[in-house]
Design a protein around this motif. Structure first.
Motif, PDB file in Angstrom:
ATOM      1  N   LEU A 194     -11.275  -4.351  -0.082  1.00  0.00           N
ATOM      2  CA  LEU A 194     -10.240  -4.496  -1.192  1.00  0.00           C
ATOM      3  C   LEU A 194     -10.764  -3.748  -2.303  1.00  0.00           C
ATOM      4  CD1 LEU A 194      -7.634  -5.557  -2.480  1.00  0.00           C
ATOM      5  CD2 LEU A 194      -8.989  -7.666  -3.076  1.00  0.00           C
ATOM      6  N   ALA A 195     -12.063  -3.847  -2.892  1.00  0.00           N
ATOM      7  CA  ALA A 195     -12.557  -3.220  -4.095  1.00  0.00           C
ATOM      8  C   ALA A 195     -12.343  -1.589  -3.902  1.00  0.00           C
ATOM      9  CB  ALA A 195     -14.116  -3.265  -4.154  1.00  0.00           C
ATOM     10  N   TYR A 196     -12.818  -0.987  -2.651  1.00  0.00           N
ATOM     11  CA  TYR A 196     -12.564   0.237  -2.460  1.00  0.00           C
ATOM     12  C   TYR A 196     -11.100   1.000  -2.232  1.00  0.00           C
ATOM     13  CZ  TYR A 196     -14.326   4.920  -0.448  1.00  0.00           C
ATOM     14  OH  TYR A 196     -14.348   5.877  -0.258  1.00  0.00           O
ATOM     15  N   ILE A 197     -10.139   0.032  -1.968  1.00  0.00           N
ATOM     16  CA  ILE A 197      -9.023   0.352  -2.035  1.00  0.00           C
ATOM     17  C   ILE A 197      -8.535   0.622  -3.431  1.00  0.00           C
ATOM     18  CG2 ILE A 197      -6.593  -0.018  -1.422  1.00  0.00           C
ATOM     19  CD1 ILE A 197      -7.685  -1.397   1.082  1.00  0.00           C
ATOM     20  N   LEU A 198      -8.687  -0.483  -4.280  1.00  0.00           N
ATOM     21  CA  LEU A 198      -8.348  -0.416  -5.657  1.00  0.00           C
ATOM     22  C   LEU A 198      -9.221   0.707  -6.639  1.00  0.00           C
ATOM     23  CD1 LEU A 198      -8.925  -4.362  -6.469  1.00  0.00           C
ATOM     24  CD2 LEU A 198      -6.749  -3.197  -6.219  1.00  0.00           C
ATOM     25  N   PHE A 199     -10.281   1.013  -5.964  1.00  0.00           N
ATOM     26  CA  PHE A 199     -11.127   2.187  -6.650  1.00  0.00           C
ATOM     27  C   PHE A 199     -10.120   3.295  -6.456  1.00  0.00           C
ATOM     28  CE2 PHE A 199     -13.797   5.739  -6.046  1.00  0.00           C
ATOM     29  CZ  PHE A 199     -14.271   5.827  -7.456  1.00  0.00           C
ATOM     30  N   HIS A 200      -9.650   3.635  -5.299  1.00  0.00           N
ATOM     31  CA  HIS A 200      -8.762   4.721  -5.102  1.00  0.00           C
ATOM     32  C   HIS A 200      -7.333   4.628  -5.784  1.00  0.00           C
ATOM     33  CE1 HIS A 200     -10.523   7.225  -1.834  1.00  0.00           C
ATOM     34  NE2 HIS A 200     -11.450   6.268  -1.912  1.00  0.00           N
ATOM     35  N   GLY A 243      -7.869  12.565  -3.073  1.00  0.00           N
ATOM     36  CA  GLY A 243      -8.330  11.156  -2.746  1.00  0.00           C
ATOM     37  C   GLY A 243      -7.742  10.207  -1.984  1.00  0.00           C
ATOM     38  N   ASN A 244      -6.662  10.007  -2.343  1.00  0.00           N
ATOM     39  CA  ASN A 244      -5.539   8.960  -1.853  1.00  0.00           C
ATOM     40  C   ASN A 244      -5.221   9.303  -0.575  1.00  0.00           C
ATOM     41  OD1 ASN A 244      -5.349   6.351  -3.580  1.00  0.00           O
ATOM     42  ND2 ASN A 244      -5.683   8.048  -5.070  1.00  0.00           N
ATOM     43  N   THR A 245      -4.825  10.727  -0.339  1.00  0.00           N
ATOM     44  CA  THR A 245      -4.189  11.231   0.683  1.00  0.00           C
ATOM     45  C   THR A 245      -5.270  11.101   1.934  1.00  0.00           C
ATOM     46  OG1 THR A 245      -2.575  12.791  -0.403  1.00  0.00           O
ATOM     47  CG2 THR A 245      -3.097  13.202   2.043  1.00  0.00           C
ATOM     48  N   VAL A 246      -6.593  11.281   1.597  1.00  0.00           N
ATOM     49  CA  VAL A 246      -7.601  11.092   2.446  1.00  0.00           C
ATOM     50  C   VAL A 246      -7.707   9.622   3.184  1.00  0.00           C
ATOM     51  CG1 VAL A 246     -10.253  11.264   2.847  1.00  0.00           C
ATOM     52  CG2 VAL A 246      -9.065  13.338   1.817  1.00  0.00           C
ATOM     53  N   LEU A 247      -7.449   8.930   2.507  1.00  0.00           N
ATOM     54  CA  LEU A 247      -7.518   7.450   2.870  1.00  0.00           C
ATOM     55  C   LEU A 247      -6.580   6.645   3.230  1.00  0.00           C
ATOM     56  CD1 LEU A 247      -9.478   4.897   2.680  1.00  0.00           C
ATOM     57  CD2 LEU A 247      -8.945   4.390   0.504  1.00  0.00           C
ATOM     58  N   LEU A 248      -5.255   6.699   2.565  1.00  0.00           N
ATOM     59  CA  LEU A 248      -4.387   5.789   2.725  1.00  0.00           C
ATOM     60  C   LEU A 248      -3.344   6.026   3.878  1.00  0.00           C
ATOM     61  CD1 LEU A 248      -3.090   5.293  -1.267  1.00  0.00           C
ATOM     62  CD2 LEU A 248      -4.670   3.875   0.283  1.00  0.00           C
ATOM     63  N   PRO A 249      -2.982   7.244   4.143  1.00  0.00           N
ATOM     64  CA  PRO A 249      -2.055   7.529   5.349  1.00  0.00           C
ATOM     65  C   PRO A 249      -2.682   6.865   6.550  1.00  0.00           C
ATOM     66  CG  PRO A 249      -1.982   9.437   4.001  1.00  0.00           C
ATOM     67  CD  PRO A 249      -3.047   8.516   3.341  1.00  0.00           C
ATOM     68  N   VAL A 306       0.756  -1.264   0.160  1.00  0.00           N
ATOM     69  CA  VAL A 306       0.018  -0.046  -0.024  1.00  0.00           C
ATOM     70  C   VAL A 306       0.878   1.242   0.018  1.00  0.00           C
ATOM     71  CG1 VAL A 306      -1.819   1.280   1.233  1.00  0.00           C
ATOM     72  CG2 VAL A 306      -1.917  -1.267   1.126  1.00  0.00           C
ATOM     73  N   LEU A 307       1.949   1.244   0.833  1.00  0.00           N
ATOM     74  CA  LEU A 307       2.960   2.293   0.710  1.00  0.00           C
ATOM     75  C   LEU A 307       3.317   2.547  -0.523  1.00  0.00           C
ATOM     76  CD1 LEU A 307       4.483   4.472   2.475  1.00  0.00           C
ATOM     77  CD2 LEU A 307       6.063   2.986   3.014  1.00  0.00           C
ATOM     78  N   PHE A 308       3.900   1.556  -0.989  1.00  0.00           N
ATOM     79  CA  PHE A 308       4.548   1.641  -2.447  1.00  0.00           C
ATOM     80  C   PHE A 308       3.509   2.248  -3.493  1.00  0.00           C
ATOM     81  CE2 PHE A 308       4.962  -0.347  -6.760  1.00  0.00           C
ATOM     82  CZ  PHE A 308       6.399   0.092  -6.979  1.00  0.00           C
ATOM     83  N   PHE A 309       2.381   1.869  -3.531  1.00  0.00           N
ATOM     84  CA  PHE A 309       1.343   2.480  -4.464  1.00  0.00           C
ATOM     85  C   PHE A 309       0.986   3.843  -4.279  1.00  0.00           C
ATOM     86  CE2 PHE A 309      -0.021  -2.109  -5.220  1.00  0.00           C
ATOM     87  CZ  PHE A 309       0.239  -2.160  -6.615  1.00  0.00           C
ATOM     88  N   TYR A 310       0.821   4.041  -2.871  1.00  0.00           N
ATOM     89  CA  TYR A 310       0.717   5.474  -2.545  1.00  0.00           C
ATOM     90  C   TYR A 310       1.856   6.438  -2.684  1.00  0.00           C
ATOM     91  CZ  TYR A 310      -0.241   9.624   0.299  1.00  0.00           C
ATOM     92  OH  TYR A 310      -0.649  11.068   0.824  1.00  0.00           O
ATOM     93  N   LEU A 311       3.452   6.133  -2.724  1.00  0.00           N
ATOM     94  CA  LEU A 311       4.452   6.872  -2.993  1.00  0.00           C
ATOM     95  C   LEU A 311       4.180   7.099  -4.674  1.00  0.00           C
ATOM     96  CD1 LEU A 311       6.918   5.575  -0.508  1.00  0.00           C
ATOM     97  CD2 LEU A 311       5.737   7.684  -0.548  1.00  0.00           C
ATOM     98  N   LEU A 348     -17.789  -0.802  10.571  1.00  0.00           N
ATOM     99  CA  LEU A 348     -17.566  -2.115   9.893  1.00  0.00           C
ATOM    100  C   LEU A 348     -17.092  -2.140   8.722  1.00  0.00           C
ATOM    101  CD1 LEU A 348     -21.002  -3.848  11.178  1.00  0.00           C
ATOM    102  CD2 LEU A 348     -18.749  -4.085  12.542  1.00  0.00           C
ATOM    103  N   ASN A 349     -15.811  -1.445   8.648  1.00  0.00           N
ATOM    104  CA  ASN A 349     -14.924  -1.236   7.369  1.00  0.00           C
ATOM    105  C   ASN A 349     -13.562  -0.873   7.780  1.00  0.00           C
ATOM    106  OD1 ASN A 349     -14.780  -1.187   4.828  1.00  0.00           O
ATOM    107  ND2 ASN A 349     -16.656   0.158   4.561  1.00  0.00           N
ATOM    108  N   ALA A 350     -12.916  -0.645   6.797  1.00  0.00           N
ATOM    109  CA  ALA A 350     -11.376  -0.247   6.989  1.00  0.00           C
ATOM    110  C   ALA A 350     -11.158   1.254   7.099  1.00  0.00           C
ATOM    111  CB  ALA A 350     -10.546  -0.776   6.032  1.00  0.00           C
ATOM    112  N   TYR A 351     -12.294   1.795   6.734  1.00  0.00           N
ATOM    113  CA  TYR A 351     -12.315   3.345   6.278  1.00  0.00           C
ATOM    114  C   TYR A 351     -13.572   3.875   6.779  1.00  0.00           C
ATOM    115  CZ  TYR A 351     -14.062   0.830   2.364  1.00  0.00           C
ATOM    116  OH  TYR A 351     -14.894   0.218   1.583  1.00  0.00           O
ATOM    117  N   CYS A 352     -13.831   5.045   6.523  1.00  0.00           N
ATOM    118  CA  CYS A 352     -15.238   5.819   6.891  1.00  0.00           C
ATOM    119  C   CYS A 352     -15.877   6.297   5.587  1.00  0.00           C
ATOM    120  CB  CYS A 352     -15.077   7.025   7.739  1.00  0.00           C
ATOM    121  SG  CYS A 352     -14.311   6.744   9.530  1.00  0.00           S
TER     122      CYS A 352
END
Length: 312
Positions: A273-279, A74-80, A32-37, A175-179
């Motif tokens: 997983l689908a939501y992370i892939l969407f981002h 969008g990714n900075t809101v979620l991934l860090p 995840v860190l690799f993809f974010y960077l 009940l999720n990995a994010y809001c």
């Protein structure tokens, strides 16, 4: 935690997280860190190149800037936050922080669709009306279309989250990995039929308008290519449209999966997983695909690399 009339007064929420085993934490974190960077470096690189190179100060590249800004946002809101939560046994957040993340995340998703609609129209004009392109797609037109896309997204999402924030809460676990909006209104024991109804309308309007726009513009492009039977036109259409369509299809299906899997609680890991892939996936592909397929941008990138190679 006090309970009054089956409602929770505490402002603290617990996020379920990704549910990954201890042995998988470091590999998942690294991926995840690799993809974010990589998405940060590539999108910031495209933005910097377009801003600094005067020859790229054209309407089409303003759309690329919008897309890159949206992907970074969008990714900075979620991934860090997702990365940080991987090493925390109890993932706590406030309701305000959770609602803000949901608002930003849904705005990102909505703006992605709206910006790709504008890009489809831009490709249609460029291929079907090349002689009038500069007259139709002016800087003013692109700015107005971009502002409309962001404004439309902000208004739709503000209503979406406004309907959720008004609800009282009888649960405190996301009940999720994010809001996101669905996870937030599931905290309530009230009747959420209005939320579900607006969510369906919101989804239908957003997906319907984007799918409809893509189908109409690409159908018109296909008709023009078929009737003119120009090899040069067909090659240009294939190069510009294939990349746009690839990014759109990835974003569309990951978005569809996220929405559909919210209705099937037995598959929480697939939904996350689908939501992370969407981002992550479109944000990584956008600068690569458009950088390679756009001649002027590709030329500038190659010039920069050749300068660096020659200087070393």
């Amino acid at each position: 935690m006090k309970m009054e009339n089956n409602s929770i007064n505490s402002d603290i929420l617990e996020i379920q997280g990704l549910d990954i085993s201890e042995s998988s934490v470091y590999p998942v974190f690294s991926a995840v860190l690799f993809f974010y960077l990589t998405l940060l470096i590539s999108n910031v690189g495209v933005l910097t190149l377009i801003i600094t190179e005067k020859t790229l100060h054209q309407p089409m590249y303003l759309l690329f800037c919008n897309l890159s800004v949206n992907d970074i946002f969008g990714n900075t809101v979620l991934l860090p936050r997702l990365l940080a939560d991987m090493f925390v046994p109890k993932k706590l957040t406030t309701y305000a922080q959770c609602a803000t993340q949901a608002f930003c995340s849904h705005t990102f998703g909505s703006a992605s669709h709206m910006l790709l609609i504008i890009m489809a129209f831009d490709r249609y004009v460029a291929i079907c009306n090349p002689l009038r392109y500069t007259a139709i797609m002016t800087t003013k037109t692109i700015v107005m279309l971009s502002l409309s896309a962001w404004g439309f997204s902000l208004i739709l999402v503000a209503i979406l989250l406004g309907l959720t924030i008004r609800l009282s809460r009888c649960r405190s676990t996301i009940l999720n990995a994010y809001c996101d909006n669905a996870s937030l209104f599931k905290l309530s024991c009230e009747d959420v039929s209005i939320n579900n109804m607006y969510g369906l309308v919101f989804t239908a309007v957003l997906f319907g308008s984007s799918i409809g726009s893509i189908l109409v513009t690409y159908f018109r492009i296909a008709i023009i290519c078929w009737t003119k039977k120009s090899k040069d036109l067909n090659n240009r259409a294939l190069q510009t449209c294939a990349s746009h369509l690839l990014v759109y299809m990835i974003m569309l299906w990951t978005g569809f999966l996220t929405i559909i899997l919210h209705r099937f609680p037995d598959y929480p890991y697939l939904r996350k997983l689908a939501y992370i892939l969407f981002h992550v996936v479109p944000a990584n592909l956008n600068p690569i695909i458009y950088g390679i397929q756009t001649k002027s941008l590709r030329k500038k990138i190659l010039q920069i690399f050749s300068r660096k190679v020659s200087s070393t």
